[in-house]
Design an enzyme around this catalytic site. Structure first.
Site, short mmCIF file in Angstrom:
data_model
loop_
_atom_site.label_atom_id
_atom_site.label_comp_id
_atom_site.label_asym_id
_atom_site.label_seq_id
_atom_site.Cartn_x
_atom_site.Cartn_y
_atom_site.Cartn_z
N CYS A 144 0.81 -1.22 0.00
CA CYS A 144 0.00 0.00 0.00
C CYS A 144 0.84 1.27 0.00
CB CYS A 144 -0.96 0.00 1.19
SG CYS A 144 -0.19 -0.42 2.76
N TYR A 145 2.11 1.15 0.36
CA TYR A 145 3.04 2.29 0.35
C TYR A 145 4.32 1.86 -0.35
CZ TYR A 145 0.00 4.45 3.85
OH TYR A 145 -1.07 5.00 4.51
#
Length: 390
Positions: A144-145
């Site tokens: 997600c990052y």
């Protein structure tokens, strides 16, 4: 604690007078003269609000910020502002920088250990001045990052949020520092010359906020204050808060005692009241301007807010031999009035006094807060929870 009832007003009543332009506001130095000349009852009848101020190094300070990233997103694991390390253990784009954190690889520190040219307080001052600072963020990459590196120059206005968050400010009394050894000592109270060559102290005396409210009768959670040239709030007792110190007959603690935890929006602040500083041989800090309004609800509060410099006694401590081991002893007590004279006598020796707190800036803060109230720009708040004090 029982109060006399010859004067009895509420904060709401005072705010109505502020709104109508009829509130009588004086700074703490003026209140001391009024109480001395006319007594606490007449002073309480005449005055609605007393303003206080201090401008002093406050090491337990820092900034919580969000660096407002754009895709591809990064989870901040290690973060720096102008090469000063920040804390990366919050949410992906949130961080904290403390004012005593120092820049990495400072060349001055290699020559003079413990001496740094730049730290967290300087970063915060530069941001408040409108200057850009360099942001560097390292991430380890997640689904997600995915981003692993972010570098850019950023200004205060570009930060999503920037909150001055200070865990311990506005100390209620503090030590006077001397050095009895035969060599200079470098401390958070500044350099101390050998053989008691100087005495350093840090307070604004009768202007200092918590000397004027020694039992926290009006100062508590939610109290609106002057902070860094903007509006801030007390959010509770500060770290190392001591609610039950020995006191003199005026209620003034005879040792470091009460502290406050405070916060404010850095984007409202003024760099005049936020200054990064460096102490030779010790490290970095930041001078913070802080002022608290004291609503004069009755004559007992007027009495406390009328404290005089001659009634404030401060302990003199040797920082040379055993302070670091926690064994330092009180050599003497001196009044703030004596400290302001430029010298005091300790153990039959005349010692030059050196203030770390700016008295002129402290008075300016008290008067700035006074002007805000008189012009209807600043209203008082009722504390939502009491800070412990005995």
């Amino acid at each position: 604690m029982a109060f006399n009832k010859q004067v009895n007003r509420t904060i709401d009543e005072i705010n109505q007078k502020i709104k109508s332009g009829k509130a009588v506001v004086v700074n703490a130095r003026q209140m001391a003269s009024l109480v001395r000349d006319k007594g606490k009852v007449e002073a309480a009848r005449e005055v609605d609000v007393v303003t206080t101020g201090t401008f002093s190094p406050m090491c337990s300070s820092g900034m919580i910020f969000n660096f407002a990233q754009k895709p591809p997103m990064i989870k901040g694991h290690k973060i720096w502002l102008d090469n000063v390390p920040c804390y990366g253990g919050l949410a992906a784009a949130d961080s904290f920088i403390g004012v005593t954190e120092t820049t990495e690889n400072d060349p001055l520190n290699k020559v003079y250990p413990g001496t740094f040219t730049y730290g967290g307080g300087h970063v915060i001052e530069n941001l408040v001045r409108g200057n850009s600072v360099h942001l560097r963020v390292q991430g380890y990459g997640t689904d997600c990052y995915p981003r692993k590196l972010l570098e850019k120059d950023i200004t205060l206005g570009e930060l999503k949020s920037a909150v001055l968050f200070n865990p311990r400010n506005a100390y209620q009394n503090y030590n006077c520092a001397v050095n009895l050894t035969n060599r200079i000592k470098y401390t958070y109270m500044g350099p101390l010359r050998a053989n008691m060559g100087n005495l350093n102290f840090a307070t604004a005396g009768s202007l200092s906020p918590l000397f004027n409210d020694p039992y926290f009768l009006t100062t508590g959670l939610g109290t609106r204050i002057f902070l860094g040239g903007g509006t801030g709030y007390v959010i509770g007792e500060g770290t190392q808060h001591n609610p039950d110190p020995p006191r003199n007959e005026r209620g003034i603690p005879k040792m470091p005692a009460g502290t406050l935890m405070v916060k404010g929006d850095l984007k409202q602040m003024n760099h005049r009241y936020i200054r990064g500083i460096s102490f030779a041989g010790y490290g970095c800090s930041m001078a913070v301007g802080l002022g608290i309004p004291i609503p004069v609800l009755n004559e007992d509060i007027a009495w406390y807010a009328g404290v005089d410099d001659s009634e404030i006694h401060m302990p003199v401590i040797d920082y040379g031999y055993e302070y670091g081991a926690g064994k330092a002893k009180i050599l003497a007590y001196v009044t703030y009035e004596q400290l302001l004279s430029g010298s005091v006598e300790i153990n039959d020796k005349k010692v030059t006094t050196v203030p770390l707190t700016s008295y002129s800036m402290s008075l300016e803060i008290a008067d700035q807060l006074k002007d805000w109230i008189q012009s209807g720009e600043f209203f008082l708040t009722q504390a939502q929870d009491k800070i412990e004090s005995n």
